[in-house]
Design a protein around this motif. Sequence first.
Motif, mmCIF file in Angstrom:
data_model
loop_
_atom_site.group_PDB
_atom_site.id
_atom_site.type_symbol
_atom_site.label_atom_id
_atom_site.label_comp_id
_atom_site.label_asym_id
_atom_site.label_seq_id
_atom_site.Cartn_x
_atom_site.Cartn_y
_atom_site.Cartn_z
ATOM 1 N N ARG A 164 17.632 50.111 -9.480
ATOM 2 C CA ARG A 164 19.017 49.990 -9.035
ATOM 3 C C ARG A 164 19.259 50.789 -7.750
ATOM 4 O O ARG A 164 20.040 50.371 -6.886
ATOM 5 C CB ARG A 164 19.959 50.456 -10.136
ATOM 6 C CG ARG A 164 21.442 50.217 -9.826
ATOM 7 C CD ARG A 164 22.321 50.641 -10.994
ATOM 8 N NE ARG A 164 22.087 49.802 -12.154
ATOM 9 C CZ ARG A 164 21.781 50.251 -13.353
ATOM 10 N NH1 ARG A 164 21.657 51.557 -13.564
ATOM 11 N NH2 ARG A 164 21.602 49.425 -14.366
ATOM 12 N N ALA A 165 18.592 51.919 -7.610
ATOM 13 C CA ALA A 165 18.783 52.739 -6.409
ATOM 14 C C ALA A 165 18.414 51.952 -5.156
ATOM 15 O O ALA A 165 19.134 51.986 -4.141
ATOM 16 C CB ALA A 165 17.940 54.010 -6.507
ATOM 17 N N PHE A 166 17.306 51.223 -5.210
ATOM 18 C CA PHE A 166 16.864 50.482 -4.025
ATOM 19 C C PHE A 166 17.646 49.188 -3.836
ATOM 20 O O PHE A 166 17.970 48.814 -2.699
ATOM 21 C CB PHE A 166 15.356 50.217 -4.112
ATOM 22 C CG PHE A 166 14.540 51.463 -3.927
ATOM 23 C CD1 PHE A 166 14.225 51.904 -2.651
ATOM 24 C CD2 PHE A 166 14.124 52.211 -5.016
ATOM 25 C CE1 PHE A 166 13.503 53.079 -2.472
ATOM 26 C CE2 PHE A 166 13.391 53.379 -4.848
ATOM 27 C CZ PHE A 166 13.077 53.813 -3.564
ATOM 28 N N ARG A 167 17.988 48.509 -4.924
ATOM 29 C CA ARG A 167 18.791 47.290 -4.766
ATOM 30 C C ARG A 167 20.202 47.617 -4.281
ATOM 31 O O ARG A 167 20.775 46.893 -3.472
ATOM 32 C CB ARG A 167 18.848 46.519 -6.080
ATOM 33 C CG ARG A 167 17.536 45.828 -6.418
ATOM 34 C CD ARG A 167 17.732 44.484 -7.093
ATOM 35 N NE ARG A 167 16.428 43.872 -7.351
ATOM 36 C CZ ARG A 167 15.769 43.138 -6.477
ATOM 37 N NH1 ARG A 167 16.283 42.918 -5.276
ATOM 38 N NH2 ARG A 167 14.598 42.608 -6.786
ATOM 39 N N SER A 168 20.774 48.707 -4.770
ATOM 40 C CA SER A 168 22.121 49.093 -4.328
ATOM 41 C C SER A 168 22.115 49.457 -2.850
ATOM 42 O O SER A 168 23.026 49.080 -2.099
ATOM 43 C CB SER A 168 22.630 50.277 -5.156
ATOM 44 O OG SER A 168 22.781 49.914 -6.513
ATOM 45 N N ALA A 169 21.089 50.180 -2.432
ATOM 46 C CA ALA A 169 20.997 50.553 -1.012
ATOM 47 C C ALA A 169 20.815 49.312 -0.152
ATOM 48 O O ALA A 169 21.439 49.188 0.920
ATOM 49 C CB ALA A 169 19.843 51.521 -0.808
ATOM 50 N N ALA A 170 19.989 48.380 -0.597
ATOM 51 C CA ALA A 170 19.784 47.146 0.168
ATOM 52 C C ALA A 170 21.086 46.366 0.305
ATOM 53 O O ALA A 170 21.412 45.859 1.385
ATOM 54 C CB ALA A 170 18.714 46.289 -0.498
ATOM 55 N N SER A 171 21.859 46.294 -0.773
ATOM 56 C CA SER A 171 23.134 45.576 -0.729
ATOM 57 C C SER A 171 24.118 46.258 0.210
ATOM 58 O O SER A 171 24.841 45.599 0.968
ATOM 59 C CB SER A 171 23.732 45.482 -2.134
ATOM 60 O OG SER A 171 22.910 44.714 -2.979
ATOM 61 N N ALA A 172 24.143 47.596 0.169
ATOM 62 C CA ALA A 172 25.062 48.337 1.038
ATOM 63 C C ALA A 172 24.729 48.107 2.513
ATOM 64 O O ALA A 172 25.627 47.895 3.349
ATOM 65 C CB ALA A 172 25.006 49.825 0.707
ATOM 66 N N LEU A 173 23.447 48.127 2.850
ATOM 67 C CA LEU A 173 23.048 47.958 4.249
ATOM 68 C C LEU A 173 23.183 46.515 4.710
ATOM 69 O O LEU A 173 23.487 46.252 5.877
ATOM 70 C CB LEU A 173 21.609 48.428 4.448
ATOM 71 C CG LEU A 173 21.333 49.913 4.178
ATOM 72 C CD1 LEU A 173 19.898 50.243 4.527
ATOM 73 C CD2 LEU A 173 22.282 50.798 4.966
ATOM 74 N N ALA A 174 22.972 45.565 3.784
ATOM 75 C CA ALA A 174 23.086 44.158 4.155
ATOM 76 C C ALA A 174 24.508 43.801 4.564
ATOM 77 O O ALA A 174 24.725 42.850 5.318
ATOM 78 C CB ALA A 174 22.639 43.277 2.992
ATOM 79 N N ALA A 175 25.475 44.582 4.076
ATOM 80 C CA ALA A 175 26.875 44.322 4.418
ATOM 81 C C ALA A 175 27.229 44.836 5.816
ATOM 82 O O ALA A 175 28.309 44.538 6.334
ATOM 83 C CB ALA A 175 27.789 44.967 3.386
ATOM 84 N N LEU A 176 26.328 45.622 6.413
ATOM 85 C CA LEU A 176 26.569 46.179 7.745
ATOM 86 C C LEU A 176 25.763 45.405 8.784
ATOM 87 O O LEU A 176 24.792 44.734 8.467
ATOM 88 C CB LEU A 176 26.147 47.655 7.787
ATOM 89 C CG LEU A 176 26.763 48.591 6.745
ATOM 90 C CD1 LEU A 176 26.181 49.988 6.925
ATOM 91 C CD2 LEU A 176 28.282 48.619 6.859
#
Length: 364
Positions: free
Chosen positions: A32-44
């Motif tokens: 979840r740590a890596f998927r959450s970070a990927a989702s956060a950055l994909a929005a930028l």
Amino acid sequence: MAGVSTARDPVADLRRIAFLLERANEATYRVRAFRSAASALAALGADEVAERAAAGTLTELAGVGEVTARCVAESLAGEEPVYLRRLLATEGTDLDEAATALRAALRGDCHTHSDWSDGGSPIEEMALAAVELGHEYLALTDHSPRLTVARGLTAARLRRQLDHVAAVNAALPAGFRILTGIEVDILPDGSLDQSDELLDQLDVVVGSVHANLRDDRARMTRRMLAAVANPRLDILGHCTGRMVTDRPAGVTGPGDRGHRARSRPPSDFDAAAVFAACAEHGKAVEINSRPERQDPPKRLIRLAVETGCLFAVNTDAHAPGQLDWQRFGCARAVLCGVEPDRVVNTWPVRRLLDWTAGHQPAAA
């Protein structure tokens, strides 16, 4: 120019790390740590990600921690993140030649879940992971209504999912297709937990027993025989219901809300009779690749081979990285003498769909 590194895609690197962690059956919180970070950055935008990395403010974003921020910085510097490099160095399980050949022959997966029921990822992410693995199709088989612990889909939600899958398919790469489906509960009387009208619309129907697993032998046998004889069922899922390993407290597969059970013995039923019915009706016996299931046991796979059954080597994946668990099922299949052409998901999609359509009742 010499000495200049080209930046990598940090979102892709984070998602790859999550995939490898899922495939290794690591704890949910790590994935979840890596998927959450990927989702956060994909929005930028890429520029904002680079600016935040340079300013050291990535961790101010919800979902981005110190470890994931360090991976992003390494990616932007053109370096393979150390975390990813270590995972790649230790990945994989050696398969013998026959298992490798069977794995290469698989064209798709006929039992998978999304976050519409108890999976941990959207349909789109599951599909794209399947594309990356070289699949030609992926059957989406979320749970049916009575399995409330797994957020089983009501008829109304399943209809909405069918519309959503049609829209997703239109946007996916050419040559790949999500097949509509369901993992439908086999109820105590052997009936299937969804309306005939909806089951008739689906490409693939997997039927599994999830409740009353301790029914006595005669009752469980009658229940399974009735389900196998139902023309709307295509694949008999994880037929014994066993769990061969415990998971430590607090550790489950990513998104596996329906897979928290501790080890349990197999259900008792007349396997010879059930497999004979599968062979008679042209239904496939699933070889479930989940490490904690290993279902059926090898002795029952051998019995099904001797009986003349078809098979489906499925992952029962609840997260993208678990889609690569088919290698475990392949290893067990070849040990038991399963020939590739008897595995329905080695077939091209047209042959697979002709086979499932052949189980449907004739139009009135």
